[in-house]
Design an enzyme around this catalytic site. Structure first.
Site, PDB file in Angstrom:
ATOM      1  N   SER A 126     -67.541 -34.990  49.832  1.00  0.00           N
ATOM      2  CA  SER A 126     -67.072 -35.221  51.354  1.00  0.00           C
ATOM      3  C   SER A 126     -67.466 -36.348  52.131  1.00  0.00           C
ATOM      4  O   SER A 126     -68.954 -36.605  51.641  1.00  0.00           O
ATOM      5  CB  SER A 126     -67.305 -34.026  52.178  1.00  0.00           C
ATOM      6  OG  SER A 126     -67.515 -34.390  53.476  1.00  0.00           O
ATOM      7  N   GLU A 139     -56.169 -28.996  44.152  1.00  0.00           N
ATOM      8  CA  GLU A 139     -55.434 -28.961  45.427  1.00  0.00           C
ATOM      9  C   GLU A 139     -54.265 -29.840  45.703  1.00  0.00           C
ATOM     10  O   GLU A 139     -53.134 -29.517  46.023  1.00  0.00           O
ATOM     11  CB  GLU A 139     -56.407 -29.365  46.741  1.00  0.00           C
ATOM     12  CG  GLU A 139     -57.351 -28.362  47.066  1.00  0.00           C
ATOM     13  CD  GLU A 139     -58.242 -28.754  48.108  1.00  0.00           C
ATOM     14  OE1 GLU A 139     -58.204 -29.632  48.765  1.00  0.00           O
ATOM     15  OE2 GLU A 139     -59.452 -27.954  47.957  1.00  0.00           O
ATOM     16  N   LYS A 189     -70.972 -30.811  49.857  1.00  0.00           N
ATOM     17  CA  LYS A 189     -69.436 -30.542  49.434  1.00  0.00           C
ATOM     18  C   LYS A 189     -69.151 -30.887  48.322  1.00  0.00           C
ATOM     19  O   LYS A 189     -69.539 -32.006  47.620  1.00  0.00           O
ATOM     20  CB  LYS A 189     -68.570 -30.905  50.474  1.00  0.00           C
ATOM     21  CG  LYS A 189     -68.523 -30.476  51.875  1.00  0.00           C
ATOM     22  CD  LYS A 189     -67.855 -28.987  51.889  1.00  0.00           C
ATOM     23  CE  LYS A 189     -66.544 -29.334  51.842  1.00  0.00           C
ATOM     24  NZ  LYS A 189     -65.589 -28.208  52.568  1.00  0.00           N
ATOM     25  N   HIS A 198     -52.626  -7.985  46.047  1.00  0.00           N
ATOM     26  CA  HIS A 198     -52.983  -8.069  47.630  1.00  0.00           C
ATOM     27  C   HIS A 198     -54.282  -8.924  47.515  1.00  0.00           C
ATOM     28  O   HIS A 198     -54.968  -8.953  48.764  1.00  0.00           O
ATOM     29  CB  HIS A 198     -53.017  -6.918  48.314  1.00  0.00           C
ATOM     30  CG  HIS A 198     -51.744  -5.994  48.072  1.00  0.00           C
ATOM     31  ND1 HIS A 198     -50.377  -6.018  48.641  1.00  0.00           N
ATOM     32  CD2 HIS A 198     -51.740  -4.842  47.076  1.00  0.00           C
ATOM     33  CE1 HIS A 198     -49.788  -5.151  48.091  1.00  0.00           C
ATOM     34  NE2 HIS A 198     -50.558  -4.553  47.333  1.00  0.00           N
TER      35      HIS A 198
END
Ligand code: ARG
Length: 460
Positions: free
Chosen positions: A276, A289, A282, A155
């Site tokens: 970024s 992804e 960043k 979980h």
């Protein structure tokens, strides 16, 4: 004029040529198509179905066409529809009547399945090879980290301590199943359909076994209708690719989490991260992804083809032409994803201190503390309740179980002794899970040995 133009009194509308032609994408099958035609012509010549000299001329010209195409000296034409008729048209332009004999006893319906089966066989071997490279990377990371403690989760809550090596070897299991699926998929694709004709076989005395032998197939298809309308082997590939993408995607999800500032378990190499345009601080895990994202399109390829096939009467229908873009897209996506993923994973740095801290901080030894009391004679349910109360108190005070002194522990149970600190240390929690398949370092080393032997013995 079209190769099939005899019964037509008008040319095809340009809109239709544009709509139904597959040459823009099926030219990718040129090598398979030419190899299939060479085998077919060779067999026709051997069996005396066409003159031997014609068969030889066909084979020679086909080889030249292949070389010319590869050297960029010929282009395929949209109005010749697909790879099969483009090659045949070029052949006839080059050798005239002999070329016109190639299509004897054959249909594009069995020809296209042949090409696709050869393509899928290669695609399976290629995928298994890339998966094998990923498996070797996993083994090498695992063997460095059989003692590296990290929290295992259920979980997404810290559950029990494991090791990074054990975690990597879980992925080995997943990707080795993918290799197995690719091998099985290749085995099913390895059946030669020529001789099925358009749907009902042929009246010529073809030697189907000979064609299979020339092309390296292990068997021939058993029913001419099924021979031309079966695309199960494409669906099999698409499913095997989907399963592998699903595994990559889960792995990517973990790397994305682990790479976050909240976890800090892993540092992605600069070469595999991006910045970024606005936020200077960043460093984003875009590659991971994007693999996770591309998983959806491979599932789409599978579901699209299954849906295309579900309403089709036997035998060939043009709907089936839709199989190829799905197949090519899935193959391209899988190959790129596996390649970049393996490179990215090899370049990751694991932050083993943060992993150890993560394991120590989340009461991951609570089960072991209960097991400790069980070993001292307490029934498991009672032990579960004692440790539960202990966790609750520790949580309120922001302490870990073993931060408590022996007398504090004894307030919960008389059975606690000095040896609890060792029995419930992270290291013991892992080492005591000494069952086959468990995270104990010796078990993981055993799993690594088995994995190496399996990979060494793997063949398609
Ligand atoms: N381009 C077609 C395909 O990919 C080849 C088979 C065409 N056969 C036919 N009878 N129209 O399916």
């Amino acid at each position: 004029m079209k190769l099939w133009g005899g019964r037509f009194s008008k040319p095809t509308d340009d809109l239709v040529d544009d709509f139904h032609s597959s040459i823009t994408f099926d030219q990718r099958l040129y090598r398979q198509d030419i190899a299939g035609s060479i085998a077919h012509a060779t067999m026709l010549g051997e069996r005396g179905v066409i003159p031997k000299a014609d068969a030889e001329a066909i084979v020679r010209a086909l080889r030249e066409i292949q070389a010319d195409f590869e050297a960029g000296r010929v282009t395929f034409a949209l109005d010749a529809e697909d790879i099969h008729m483009n090659v045949e048209k070029l052949l006839i332009e080059r050798i005239g009547d002999a070329g016109k004999r190639l299509h004897t006893g054959r249909s594009r319906n069995d020809q296209v399945v042949l090409d696709c089966r050869m393509y899928v066989k290669d695609a399976c071997a290629e995928a298994a090879e890339l998966m094998g490279a990923l498996c070797r990377t996993l083994i090498s990371i695992a063997s460095e980290h059989t003692e590296t403690i990290m929290p295992g989760y259920t979980h997404l809550q810290r559950a029990q301590p494991i090791t990074l090596g054990h975690h990597m070897m879980a992925y080995f299991q997943m990707f080795s199943r993918d290799m197995d699926r690719m091998r099985e998929c290749r085995r099913r694709a390895d059946v030669m359909p020529l001789g099925s004709g358009a749907l009902a076989g042929t009246t010529y005395p073809l030697d189907r076994e000979r064609v299979a032998e020339l092309l390296g197939f292990s068997a021939i298809t058993q029913n001419s209708l099924d021979g031309v309308s079966d695309r199960d082997f494409v669906c099999d590939y698409l499913y095997a690719a989907s399963a592998c993408m699903m595994h990559l995607s889960r792995f990517c999800e973990e790397l994305i989490l682990w790479n976050s500032h909240e976890f800090r378990f892993v540092e992605m190499d600069d070469a595999y991260a991006t910045g970024s345009s606005i936020m200077p601080q960043k460093k984003n895990p875009d590659v991971a992804e994007l693999i996770r994202g591309k998983t959806g399109r491979v599932y789409g390829d599978l579901l699209g083809l299954l849906t295309t096939l579900k309403g089709l009467p036997l035998a060939y229908n043009k709907d089936m032409q839709e199989d190829k873009e799905a197949l090519f897209d899935a193959r391209d996506t899988l190959v790129k994803s596996l390649t970049v993923f393996t490179a990215m994973l090899s370049a990751c740095t694991f932050n083993t201190e943060n992993m150890a801290r993560g394991a120590a901080g989340g009461f991951t030894n609570a089960t072991d503390a209960a097991d400790y009391l069980v070993k001292k004679g307490m029934p498991f349910r009672d032990a579960h309740a004692v440790i539960g109360r202990l966790v609750l108190a520790c949580e309120r005070e922001g302490r870990a179980l073993l931060d408590l002194s022996l007398s504090e522990l004894r307030a919960y149970s008389e059975l606690f002794d000095e040896d609890v600190y060792d029995a419930c240390s992270m290291r013991s929690c892992v080492a005591l899970r000494d069952v086959p398949g468990g995270p104990a370092p010796n078990r993981v080393r055993e799993a690594i040995d088995q994995a190496r032997a399996w990979l060494d013995a793997f063949s398609m």
